[in-house]
Structure formats: C-alpha cells, structure tokens
Motif scaffolding. Sequence first.
Motif, PDB file in Angstrom:
ATOM      1  N   TYR A 228       0.850  -1.186   0.000  1.00  0.00           N
ATOM      2  CA  TYR A 228       0.000   0.000   0.000  1.00  0.00           C
ATOM      3  C   TYR A 228       0.887   1.238   0.000  1.00  0.00           C
ATOM      4  N   THR A 229       0.300   2.372  -0.314  1.00  0.00           N
ATOM      5  CA  THR A 229       1.022   3.644  -0.278  1.00  0.00           C
ATOM      6  C   THR A 229       0.240   4.641   0.563  1.00  0.00           C
ATOM      7  N   LEU A 230       0.961   5.594   1.128  1.00  0.00           N
ATOM      8  CA  LEU A 230       0.354   6.712   1.844  1.00  0.00           C
ATOM      9  C   LEU A 230       0.786   7.993   1.148  1.00  0.00           C
TER      10      LEU A 230
ATOM     11  N   GLY B  97      -1.767   4.884   8.796  1.00  0.00           N
ATOM     12  CA  GLY B  97      -2.289   6.152   8.298  1.00  0.00           C
ATOM     13  C   GLY B  97      -3.230   6.796   9.307  1.00  0.00           C
TER      14      GLY B  97
ATOM     15  N   ASP C 113      -8.178   8.553   5.850  1.00  0.00           N
ATOM     16  CA  ASP C 113      -7.300   8.423   4.681  1.00  0.00           C
ATOM     17  C   ASP C 113      -7.866   7.392   3.709  1.00  0.00           C
ATOM     18  N   ARG C 114      -7.791   7.707   2.421  1.00  0.00           N
ATOM     19  CA  ARG C 114      -8.199   6.757   1.393  1.00  0.00           C
ATOM     20  C   ARG C 114      -6.976   5.953   0.964  1.00  0.00           C
ATOM     21  N   ILE C 115      -7.124   4.640   0.920  1.00  0.00           N
ATOM     22  CA  ILE C 115      -6.020   3.729   0.636  1.00  0.00           C
ATOM     23  C   ILE C 115      -6.398   2.847  -0.551  1.00  0.00           C
ATOM     24  N   THR C 116      -5.420   2.575  -1.415  1.00  0.00           N
ATOM     25  CA  THR C 116      -5.624   1.652  -2.538  1.00  0.00           C
ATOM     26  C   THR C 116      -4.561   0.563  -2.454  1.00  0.00           C
ATOM     27  N   PRO C 117      -4.761  -0.433  -1.593  1.00  0.00           N
ATOM     28  CA  PRO C 117      -3.762  -1.497  -1.455  1.00  0.00           C
ATOM     29  C   PRO C 117      -3.911  -2.546  -2.552  1.00  0.00           C
TER      30      PRO C 117
ATOM     31  N   ARG D 285     -11.309   3.185   2.801  1.00  0.00           N
ATOM     32  CA  ARG D 285     -11.031   4.310   3.691  1.00  0.00           C
ATOM     33  C   ARG D 285     -10.746   3.777   5.094  1.00  0.00           C
TER      34      ARG D 285
ATOM     35  N   LEU E 274      -9.832  -1.067   7.374  1.00  0.00           N
ATOM     36  CA  LEU E 274     -10.121  -0.498   6.065  1.00  0.00           C
ATOM     37  C   LEU E 274     -11.546  -0.841   5.652  1.00  0.00           C
TER      38      LEU E 274
END
Length: 225
Positions: free
Chosen positions: A20-22, A55, A59-63, A74, A85
């Motif tokens: 995942y990214t932040l 996070g 925060d919206r996450i796209t893992p 989210r 999530l």
Amino acid sequence: MSVEKFLKQRAVNVVVSGQYTLSNWLDSAGNPRSFACRTSRVSPFRMIVDVPVVGRIGDRITPYFGDFGQLEGRISDTISGSFLLELNMTPPMRQKLSDKLTWLEKFQKDPTVREERKQARLIPASPHSMLTFADGSMKNCFVIDMSVSGAAISADVQPEVGTPLAVGACVGRVVRHLQGGFAVKFVEQQNREQLERRIIRAPAAPPPRATPFAAQMDSMYEEVD
C-alpha cells in the motif's frame, strides 16, 4: 466502524500479503512510498491490515493483495500497527471477495496445504519488531517474512545496501531493496525453532543514550541466551 465492533462480526482470519502507499510518505524522488502489509481479518465489507506505518482515520487507501487484487477503501479506525479499512466495492466485486474468502478458509484448513507450507519462508504470527542501527538508534519495522538466513523488512526508513543492523536480536546487513521494503541477510544462520523469538521484538522506547553497535548486539544476545 471500530476495530472492537468488527472483531465481533463474522469474518475470516486470513493472512494475505500485499502493498500500500500513503500520500504523505514520499521517497527520495518525491513519489509515494510503498510499504508491505498483510491482512489479519477480512470480511466482504472491511479488513484489518497489519502495517509498518499506520495512516490517519479518513485516509483513502488503494492497497494491492496477491489473492484479492487491487482494492479501494477508507481507514475507519486504527490500533497499534494496524488499521481497519472500509472497502469500497460494487455488489459483484463484494460477492467475488466473499467467494474468495470461503475458498481461502477451506484452503487454510486443508492439512496437506499446511504440510507444504513448512518448506516455505516463514510468516511470523506477529509482524512487528525493532531495527537497531550501528549508532544505537532504533526504528519500528514490519517483518514481511523470514528464514534462518535472513528476513524481508518494511519500515519508514530505507537503509542503503550494505548497512549493518539487527532485526530483533538477529544481526545482519541490508543486501538489496525490494518493492515496499528491503532484504536483510543475517551474519549467522539462525536456529529455525528459535527464529521467531529472536526476530520479533515488541516496539520499545529507545535507550537514554546511544551505545556502541557491538555492545548493543552483545546485550541482545545475552537477553535471549
């Protein structure tokens, strides 16, 4: 939803590795940093994800997960080393995830599958540990997987190749960078039966003053011998 409420709901306790990214964590080139992660509990609506860098709520996450593909969601709650999530999915996507979870649950219970996995790299029951550097500084880290000769690590730092450090009580050097982390080769091959006990160390406050690297390593070995 809170983690406490989710733990009372029907879900599958399944470990699936991913990345995942932040948006607020950037690499030296100014691009979002990738971190390793893994699920610990999943339903078609939400999942608990163990991570090296947590996070913020909202925060919206796209893992991306090997068994699930790319997901969107989210963060609705956080605990030490993990976040909850909330998954954003269409009904067909949710049904597909539900079918996948049913299959994974059966897959985990198959005794022949467990036997095959004994020869694979080990995934620790708890992925959170500590890195100790040559100057005595310490950083929390996430153990992706491990073997008697080394470990794959993800953290909010990316040490240069060749950097000496210790993962828990195992001394080694960074030998290469990975997508979302780095690989450490141990100076000495470890005992498989004691591997997790030596590598996994709960995050702790740093010592009041830095100690020489050799002394730091000696004290670690004394603790476990």
